[in-house]
Design a protein around this motif. Structure first.
Motif, PDB file in Angstrom:
ATOM      1  N   ARG A 125     -11.928  -1.270 -15.938  1.00 15.88           N
ATOM      2  CA  ARG A 125     -11.337  -2.378 -15.825  1.00 15.88           C
ATOM      3  C   ARG A 125     -10.045  -2.955 -16.157  1.00 15.88           C
ATOM      4  O   ARG A 125      -9.208  -3.420 -15.432  1.00 15.88           O
ATOM      5  CB  ARG A 125     -12.371  -3.427 -16.505  1.00 15.88           C
ATOM      6  N   ALA A 126      -9.344  -2.067 -17.288  1.00 17.17           N
ATOM      7  CA  ALA A 126      -8.149  -2.255 -17.741  1.00 17.17           C
ATOM      8  C   ALA A 126      -7.324  -1.917 -16.732  1.00 17.17           C
ATOM      9  O   ALA A 126      -5.894  -2.385 -16.811  1.00 17.17           O
ATOM     10  CB  ALA A 126      -8.031  -1.460 -19.218  1.00 17.17           C
ATOM     11  N   LEU A 127      -7.398  -1.038 -15.771  1.00 17.41           N
ATOM     12  CA  LEU A 127      -6.542  -0.414 -14.827  1.00 17.41           C
ATOM     13  C   LEU A 127      -5.917  -1.694 -14.002  1.00 17.41           C
ATOM     14  O   LEU A 127      -4.830  -1.679 -13.726  1.00 17.41           O
ATOM     15  CB  LEU A 127      -6.973   0.274 -13.915  1.00 17.41           C
ATOM     16  N   ALA A 128      -6.649  -2.596 -13.882  1.00 14.33           N
ATOM     17  CA  ALA A 128      -6.085  -3.614 -13.075  1.00 14.33           C
ATOM     18  C   ALA A 128      -5.042  -4.426 -13.671  1.00 14.33           C
ATOM     19  O   ALA A 128      -4.274  -5.011 -12.946  1.00 14.33           O
ATOM     20  CB  ALA A 128      -7.270  -4.699 -12.527  1.00 14.33           C
ATOM     21  N   GLN A 129      -5.251  -4.503 -14.733  1.00 15.19           N
ATOM     22  CA  GLN A 129      -4.225  -5.217 -15.678  1.00 15.19           C
ATOM     23  C   GLN A 129      -2.912  -4.352 -15.847  1.00 15.19           C
ATOM     24  O   GLN A 129      -1.773  -4.957 -16.277  1.00 15.19           O
ATOM     25  CB  GLN A 129      -4.611  -5.852 -17.002  1.00 15.19           C
ATOM     26  N   ASN A 130      -2.920  -3.132 -16.193  1.00 14.62           N
ATOM     27  CA  ASN A 130      -1.793  -2.459 -16.748  1.00 14.62           C
ATOM     28  C   ASN A 130      -1.126  -1.501 -15.421  1.00 14.62           C
ATOM     29  O   ASN A 130      -0.474  -0.732 -15.703  1.00 14.62           O
ATOM     30  CB  ASN A 130      -2.457  -1.202 -17.828  1.00 14.62           C
ATOM     31  N   ASN A 131      -1.326  -2.268 -14.387  1.00 14.66           N
ATOM     32  CA  ASN A 131      -0.359  -1.667 -13.247  1.00 14.66           C
ATOM     33  C   ASN A 131      -0.652  -0.552 -12.489  1.00 14.66           C
ATOM     34  O   ASN A 131       0.203   0.016 -11.603  1.00 14.66           O
ATOM     35  CB  ASN A 131       1.165  -1.563 -13.862  1.00 14.66           C
ATOM     36  N   VAL A 132      -1.543   0.255 -13.081  1.00 10.72           N
ATOM     37  CA  VAL A 132      -1.901   1.412 -12.121  1.00 10.72           C
ATOM     38  C   VAL A 132      -2.066   1.305 -10.770  1.00 10.72           C
ATOM     39  O   VAL A 132      -1.746   2.009  -9.814  1.00 10.72           O
ATOM     40  CB  VAL A 132      -2.798   2.378 -13.005  1.00 10.72           C
ATOM     41  N   LEU A 133      -3.066   0.222 -10.657  1.00 10.09           N
ATOM     42  CA  LEU A 133      -3.534  -0.068  -9.212  1.00 10.09           C
ATOM     43  C   LEU A 133      -2.565  -0.262  -8.233  1.00 10.09           C
ATOM     44  O   LEU A 133      -2.344   0.177  -7.326  1.00 10.09           O
ATOM     45  CB  LEU A 133      -4.567  -0.958  -9.277  1.00 10.09           C
ATOM     46  N   ARG A 134      -1.642  -1.260  -8.788  1.00  7.20           N
ATOM     47  CA  ARG A 134      -0.539  -1.716  -7.898  1.00  7.20           C
ATOM     48  C   ARG A 134       0.543  -0.544  -7.829  1.00  7.20           C
ATOM     49  O   ARG A 134       1.027  -0.026  -6.761  1.00  7.20           O
ATOM     50  CB  ARG A 134       0.305  -2.597  -8.924  1.00  7.20           C
ATOM     51  N   GLY A 135       0.499   0.717  -8.953  1.00  6.15           N
ATOM     52  CA  GLY A 135       1.195   1.753  -8.699  1.00  6.15           C
ATOM     53  C   GLY A 135       0.750   2.642  -7.645  1.00  6.15           C
ATOM     54  O   GLY A 135       1.415   3.002  -6.628  1.00  6.15           O
ATOM     55  N   ILE A 136      -0.609   2.694  -7.372  1.00  3.91           N
ATOM     56  CA  ILE A 136      -1.113   3.496  -6.319  1.00  3.91           C
ATOM     57  C   ILE A 136      -0.985   2.609  -4.986  1.00  3.91           C
ATOM     58  O   ILE A 136      -0.518   3.490  -4.034  1.00  3.91           O
ATOM     59  CB  ILE A 136      -2.779   3.531  -6.453  1.00  3.91           C
ATOM     60  N   LYS A 137      -1.173   1.488  -4.889  1.00  9.90           N
ATOM     61  CA  LYS A 137      -0.623   0.734  -3.494  1.00  9.90           C
ATOM     62  C   LYS A 137       0.680   0.947  -3.258  1.00  9.90           C
ATOM     63  O   LYS A 137       1.072   1.444  -2.171  1.00  9.90           O
ATOM     64  CB  LYS A 137      -0.968  -0.663  -3.880  1.00  9.90           C
ATOM     65  N   ASN A 138       1.841   1.041  -4.070  1.00  9.84           N
ATOM     66  CA  ASN A 138       3.308   1.314  -3.877  1.00  9.84           C
ATOM     67  C   ASN A 138       3.405   2.641  -3.607  1.00  9.84           C
ATOM     68  O   ASN A 138       3.985   2.830  -2.489  1.00  9.84           O
ATOM     69  CB  ASN A 138       4.007   0.875  -5.222  1.00  9.84           C
ATOM     70  N   SER A 139       2.720   3.795  -4.227  1.00 12.01           N
ATOM     71  CA  SER A 139       2.831   4.954  -4.076  1.00 12.01           C
ATOM     72  C   SER A 139       2.224   5.242  -2.499  1.00 12.01           C
ATOM     73  O   SER A 139       3.073   6.034  -1.648  1.00 12.01           O
ATOM     74  CB  SER A 139       1.949   5.911  -4.763  1.00 12.01           C
ATOM     75  N   PHE A 140       1.291   4.512  -2.204  1.00 12.47           N
ATOM     76  CA  PHE A 140       0.672   4.718  -0.812  1.00 12.47           C
ATOM     77  C   PHE A 140       1.721   4.171   0.324  1.00 12.47           C
ATOM     78  O   PHE A 140       1.751   4.739   1.376  1.00 12.47           O
ATOM     79  CB  PHE A 140      -0.614   3.956  -0.628  1.00 12.47           C
ATOM     80  N   ILE A 141       2.255   3.101   0.183  1.00 15.98           N
ATOM     81  CA  ILE A 141       3.168   2.546   0.955  1.00 15.98           C
ATOM     82  C   ILE A 141       4.402   3.578   0.891  1.00 15.98           C
ATOM     83  O   ILE A 141       4.932   3.821   2.261  1.00 15.98           O
ATOM     84  CB  ILE A 141       3.672   1.124   0.639  1.00 15.98           C
ATOM     85  N   VAL A 142       4.964   3.725   0.090  1.00 16.24           N
ATOM     86  CA  VAL A 142       6.167   4.786  -0.123  1.00 16.24           C
ATOM     87  C   VAL A 142       5.934   5.890   0.612  1.00 16.24           C
ATOM     88  O   VAL A 142       6.575   6.448   1.547  1.00 16.24           O
ATOM     89  CB  VAL A 142       6.656   4.642  -1.240  1.00 16.24           C
ATOM     90  N   ALA A 143       4.727   6.557   0.283  1.00 16.47           N
ATOM     91  CA  ALA A 143       4.288   7.985   0.966  1.00 16.47           C
ATOM     92  C   ALA A 143       4.170   7.746   2.321  1.00 16.47           C
ATOM     93  O   ALA A 143       4.500   8.943   2.956  1.00 16.47           O
ATOM     94  CB  ALA A 143       3.197   8.631   0.039  1.00 16.47           C
ATOM     95  N   SER A 144       3.445   6.873   2.721  1.00 14.28           N
ATOM     96  CA  SER A 144       3.073   6.663   4.483  1.00 14.28           C
ATOM     97  C   SER A 144       4.341   6.311   4.876  1.00 14.28           C
ATOM     98  O   SER A 144       4.611   7.213   6.097  1.00 14.28           O
ATOM     99  CB  SER A 144       2.231   5.426   4.411  1.00 14.28           C
ATOM    100  N   LEU A 145       5.257   5.487   4.613  1.00 14.74           N
ATOM    101  CA  LEU A 145       6.526   5.235   5.400  1.00 14.74           C
ATOM    102  C   LEU A 145       7.700   6.422   5.366  1.00 14.74           C
ATOM    103  O   LEU A 145       7.860   6.978   6.434  1.00 14.74           O
ATOM    104  CB  LEU A 145       7.280   4.022   4.750  1.00 14.74           C
ATOM    105  N   THR A 146       7.644   7.259   4.349  1.00 14.18           N
ATOM    106  CA  THR A 146       8.548   8.500   4.128  1.00 14.18           C
ATOM    107  C   THR A 146       7.805   9.436   5.190  1.00 14.18           C
ATOM    108  O   THR A 146       8.459   9.925   5.979  1.00 14.18           O
ATOM    109  CB  THR A 146       8.584   9.050   2.914  1.00 14.18           C
ATOM    110  N   THR A 147       6.501   9.809   5.259  1.00 15.90           N
ATOM    111  CA  THR A 147       5.745  10.702   5.958  1.00 15.90           C
ATOM    112  C   THR A 147       6.238  10.287   7.532  1.00 15.90           C
ATOM    113  O   THR A 147       6.466  11.091   8.412  1.00 15.90           O
ATOM    114  CB  THR A 147       4.352  10.651   5.696  1.00 15.90           C
ATOM    115  N   ILE A 148       6.013   8.950   7.875  1.00 19.43           N
ATOM    116  CA  ILE A 148       6.238   8.667   9.464  1.00 19.43           C
ATOM    117  C   ILE A 148       7.751   8.998   9.820  1.00 19.43           C
ATOM    118  O   ILE A 148       7.882   9.778  10.696  1.00 19.43           O
ATOM    119  CB  ILE A 148       5.935   7.173   9.493  1.00 19.43           C
ATOM    120  N   TYR A 149       8.710   8.582   8.917  1.00 20.90           N
ATOM    121  CA  TYR A 149      10.139   8.716   9.633  1.00 20.90           C
ATOM    122  C   TYR A 149      10.278  10.258   9.622  1.00 20.90           C
ATOM    123  O   TYR A 149      11.210  10.722  10.169  1.00 20.90           O
ATOM    124  CB  TYR A 149      11.037   7.807   8.962  1.00 20.90           C
ATOM    125  N   VAL A 150       9.880  10.779   8.231  1.00 22.36           N
ATOM    126  CA  VAL A 150      10.414  12.155   8.219  1.00 22.36           C
ATOM    127  C   VAL A 150       9.778  13.070   8.982  1.00 22.36           C
ATOM    128  O   VAL A 150      10.338  14.037   9.887  1.00 22.36           O
ATOM    129  CB  VAL A 150      10.257  12.751   6.710  1.00 22.36           C
TER     130      VAL A 150
END
Lengths: 409, 278
Positions: free
Chosen positions: B62-87
């Protein structure tokens, strides 16, 4: 074959643009930074300059303060003579400022020639002289002599001397014992990680090649340590290693490897061993998979023929498997050596370079020099040294050990 | 008869070794998984070594929602997907040219790509940091562009290897039918190379998903932290909440686990095509 110059260039163009902007250009930039005393947090060194520069913004600010302070001195002054002198000085300063600004326009920091430099210095001299003369009058109304004199220091700070220092960063790096320790740590880490990974990797590859049950499962599980972020594996090991609740630390102290659990990350040899162990855990499976692929290219008939000739398993391993696997081993070793030499994430998160710099590698020192001490010039020199070491490693593998990584026909 | 015996013993020894190996690989994950369900009081002291928690709890998750890890996963997903597409797209072009076309300077380009893959990443961090500050690109998804340095060379090499495996005859008949090299690439080679393209995309995705230094340096704002950075910030200066760290480690490992289980074959093919002579 027909040359397809145009279409070929067109197809590689996008990739080349990215390589140019985000790989080659930064490398040249780093090489350039390394020749300067370039420090982000020091106003006079926060940009690269070969020639003298002048900070017009600071110059104007200095004048503004002088105007303000001298005006207030004038108000309280009792002698008519001091008021006149102050007026004359302020007029002179303001005329000079208008003159200078009309030459340079809006820019905050401008390049100046040797003549302009002398001129500006002469101006600062006369201003200070005039101020001294004013205070020599010993007017009773003067109250802030020290402030006025302090403000004139702004002229000196406005003059930015060139921070080009040639190879001095490199000379300093060669004398820096912290660099020497970091390089030694990097070499120790690289040597032991790679050796252990190679031995375990070969053993594992042989077994996986023979394994009769759950091949798919073994492979999938092997990939996980490789695939998770290094930072995550560093944190996992940090947990297992920590002195008060880490199970690995407790096991190690029970079997006598360390005298008490807290020693694992707090004594130098144990900490280095811990870091190496975490790296071996993460990359041995990867090494094994690379070598397994190499093993599978060795035809079975070779073994069958040698078995007919009466060779036993050990002979087969040293006479057939190792020689035929050599190209795969060398390529895997080259890539792993480079990775290990550039190690950053794992150690940065696991020990931060501690205890007392005993696990600090050269990449970590370079990063800290740039971003903790904001010495960009010195840090860049360290990254260039890393690049040179990498080049030497590549040269050694490619020329001395004859690793063939380019031709894949 | 004797030979049979030694073979049997060998098999036994092998099996034992394999099981030991699997335990070593899996043990840290199991231990972390166990800890993530323990209340903070059981993580320290006497019950630290107990495998089963007395009072299992989901608090750390439950604490993960407050400590930024979930948002980190979302960001990682966006960044990794965009990079994968153009690369992947630009590597298909470059890979095809390098595998199939003859043009002046080709060997130079191949050497350059190989050299870039060997650069220490630390060498670009400083200049890229300055570049991002000047352009106002820090704390944004523009970090995908410098990620070309870590992913382009690998993607290009994997694709060159795969393009070379495709038989030439198809392209030649297309050429005879009057197709331009561009048409040949898009209509004939790309569909045939799909497995290779997929492999290179997965390797790129994992590489970017795991990247740490650039992300740590360029995106300092909490809202743009990627998963590795977000999780590394759980390691505080004086105190570490192992419950949260282990729960975060579990959650960050799950996407990787799924990818590895689904695409094991492609990943291994991608890894070995960089290191094996065909």
């Amino acid at each position: 074959m027909k040359l397809n110059n145009k279409i070929g260039y067109l197809l590689i163009l996008p990739a080349m643009i990215f390589v140019m902007i985000f790989s080659l250009w930064p490398v040249f930039q780093s090489a350039t930074y390394s020749l300067f005393d370039y420090q982000l947090n020091d106003q006079t060194k926060s940009r690269l300059s070969i020639s003298n520069q002048y900070n017009l913004e600071l110059f104007q600010e200095t004048n503004r303060y002088l105007n303000f302070y001298l005006d207030s001195e004038k108000e309280t002054a009792t002698l008519e003579q001091s008021k006149e002198k102050i007026d004359a000085l302020l007029q002179k300063i303001n005329a000079y400022e208008t003159d200078i600004l009309s030459n340079y326009g809006e820019e905050k920091v401008v390049k100046i020639s040797e003549d302009e430099k002398n001129d500006l210095e002469a101006f600062a001299q006369t201003v200070i002289q005039s101020i001294n003369e004013i205070y020599a009058l010993n007017d009773e109304g003067f109250a802030i002599e020290e402030d006025v004199l302090a403000v004139t220091g702004g002229y000196d700070s406005s003059m930015i001397k060139p921070n080009f220092i040639g190879l001095n960063n490199y000379k300093q790096a060669l004398k820096d014992t912290r660099v020497r320790t970091a390089l030694l740590n990097t070499l120790v880490f690289t040597f032991f990680s790679i050796s252990l990974e190679l031995v375990f990797g070969i053993l594992l590859a042989l077994i996986m090649n023979k394994a009769m049950f759950g091949r798919g499962l073994i492979r999938s599980l092997s990939l996980i340590p490789w695939a998770i972020p290094t930072v995550v594996s560093a944190l996992i090991w940090l947990y297992l290693y920590n002195g008060s609740s880490g199970v690995v630390a407790m096991i190690f102290s029970k079997i006598g490897l360390i005298s008490k659990p807290t020693d694992l990350l707090l004594t130098s040899t144990a900490a280095m061993g811990a870091v190496i162990l975490a790296d071996v855990w993460k990359t041995t499976p990867y090494m094994a998979l690379l070598l397994l692929a190499g093993l599978q290219t060795i035809p079975n008939t070779v073994y069958e023929a040698s078995a007919v000739d009466g060779a036993h398993k050990l002979q087969q391993f040293f006479r057939i498997t190792l020689p035929m696997l050599k190209p795969s081993i060398l390529v895997a070793l080259l890539f792993r050596t480079l990775d290990a030499f550039r190690v950053f994430d794992l150690i940065y998160v696991l020990t931060g370079g501690g205890p007392g710099g005993k696990t600090e590698t050269i990449s970590i020192y370079a990063y800290k020099a740039m971003f903790a001490q904001t010495k960009f010039g010195y840090g860049s020199a360290l990254t260039i040294i890393i690049a040179l070491c990498v080049a030497i490693i590549c040269y050694f593998y490619i020329k001395v050990l004859n690793v063939d990584i380019s031709s894949r026909e | 008869m004797k030979k049979l015996m030694t073979n049997k013993n060998l098999t036994k020894a092998f099996s034992i070794f394999i099981i030991f190996y699997l335990i070593v690989i899996v043990f840290p994950f199991i231990w972390v998984l166990v800890t993530s369900f323990k209340p903070e009081s059981e993580i320290w002291g006497k019950s630290a070594l107990k495998l089963i928690s007395e009072n299992p709890t989901l608090d750390h998750y439950r604490a993960l929602a407050q400590n930024n890890v979930l948002r980190g996963i979302k960001n990682s997903f966006i960044v990794a997907s965009l990079t994968t597409i153009y690369v992947t797209v630009i590597s298909i072009f470059a890979g095809y040219a390098l595998a199939r076309l003859q043009f002046r300077g080709k060997n130079f380009v191949l050497t350059l790509v190989l050299a870039v893959s060997m650069f220490p990443q630390m060498i670009v961090v400083g200049p890229i940091y300055n570049m991002f500050n000047e352009l106002g690109w820090t704390n944004s998804y523009n970090i995908i562009f410098p990620y070309s340095m870590i992913s382009l060379p690998v993607a290009i090499y994997i694709l060159v290897t795969h393009f070379k495996k495709i038989p030439f005859t198809l392209e030649e008949s297309a050429k005879i039918d009057g197709a331009t090299p561009m048409q040949t690439l898009l209509k004939i080679v790309t569909p045939l190379a799909l497995p290779g393209i997929f492999t290179s995309a997965i390797i790129t995705f994992i590489g970017v998903w795991n990247e740490y230094v650039l992300s740590l340096t360029l995106n300092t704002d909490l809202s743009f932290h990627t998963a590795p950075v977000a999780i590394s910030f759980l390691r505080g200066q004086f105190e570490i909440f192992w419950g949260q760290v282990t729960a975060a480690a579990v959650v960050v490992t799950i996407p990787t686990l799924i990818i590895v289980l689904l695409f094991q074959r492609q990943i291994i093919s991608g890894l070995t095509s960089g290191a094996l002579k065909e």
